[in-house]
Scaffold this active site. Structure first.
Site, PDB file in Angstrom:
ATOM      1  N   ASP A  27       4.805  -2.385  -4.954  1.00  0.00           N
ATOM      2  CA  ASP A  27       4.939  -0.960  -4.640  1.00  0.00           C
ATOM      3  C   ASP A  27       4.647  -0.105  -5.873  1.00  0.00           C
ATOM      4  OD1 ASP A  27       5.858   1.253  -2.808  1.00  0.00           O
ATOM      5  OD2 ASP A  27       7.348   1.464  -4.403  1.00  0.00           O
ATOM      6  N   HIS A  36      11.182  -1.814   0.143  1.00  0.00           N
ATOM      7  CA  HIS A  36      12.193  -0.980  -0.522  1.00  0.00           C
ATOM      8  C   HIS A  36      13.603  -1.525  -0.314  1.00  0.00           C
ATOM      9  CE1 HIS A  36       8.871   1.745  -1.145  1.00  0.00           C
ATOM     10  NE2 HIS A  36       8.630   1.706   0.149  1.00  0.00           N
ATOM     11  N   GLY A  83       0.838  -1.186   0.000  1.00  0.00           N
ATOM     12  CA  GLY A  83       0.000   0.000   0.000  1.00  0.00           C
ATOM     13  C   GLY A  83       0.872   1.235   0.000  1.00  0.00           C
ATOM     14  N   ASP A  91       4.940  -6.046   3.300  1.00  0.00           N
ATOM     15  CA  ASP A  91       5.998  -5.303   3.984  1.00  0.00           C
ATOM     16  C   ASP A  91       5.412  -4.492   5.148  1.00  0.00           C
ATOM     17  OD1 ASP A  91       4.769  -3.142   2.743  1.00  0.00           O
ATOM     18  OD2 ASP A  91       6.499  -2.594   1.529  1.00  0.00           O
TER      19      ASP A  91
END
Length: 148
Positions: free
Chosen positions: A138, A128, A10, A74
């Protein structure tokens, strides 16, 4: 029988603000991808946590039948919520230990109902950090924002 993996993410531009969610669904056979599907969407006024939840919800909504799958996120909020807190929240009528309403209660209830139809292994991955599928999720979440 193929294994199913859902990589979810998100994103939010401001918190609250415009947000997006992204999912890459993969069916794998002997560690080879045999089918892959990308999903994304967004909302004009939302939060990052709501978009993380929407990604997990959307991954389950897009399965054609009950499945055994791994959801990789994540978001510690989503993973912790679904593996550590959700059963107590439900038992306590969606209240926290301090008797306050669970934040994003509507989405937690939806996720609770959807997850009951599947056998899910929840995994966390650092965001990331160069993880291929997490980076794609992402990008899809950001595409969800861009397409508002």
């Amino acid at each position: 029988m193929p294994e199913i993996f859902a990589y979810t993410d998100g994103a939010c531009s401001g918190n609250p603000g415009p947000g997006g969610w992204g999912v890459i669904l993969q069916a794998k056979d002997d560690h080879n991808i045999i089918k892959e599907r990308e999903l994304y969407g967004g909302e004009l006024e939302t939060t990052n946590n709501r978009m993380e939840l929407m990604a997990a919800i959307s991954s389950l909504e897009n399965l054609e039948k009950p499945a055994k799958l791994t959801i990789i996120t994540d978001s510690n909020y989503v993973k912790g919520g679904v593996t550590d807190w959700i059963n107590n929240w439900k038992k306590n009528n969606w209240k926290t230990a301090t008797k306050k309403d669970v934040k994003n209660k509507d989405l937690w209830i939806e996720l609770y109902d959807l997850k009951s139809h599947h056998q899910i292994d929840w995994k966390w991955v650092k965001g990331h950090s160069g993880h291929r599928e997490n980076e794609i999720a992402d990008d899809l979440a950001n595409k969800g924002i861009d397409n508002l």
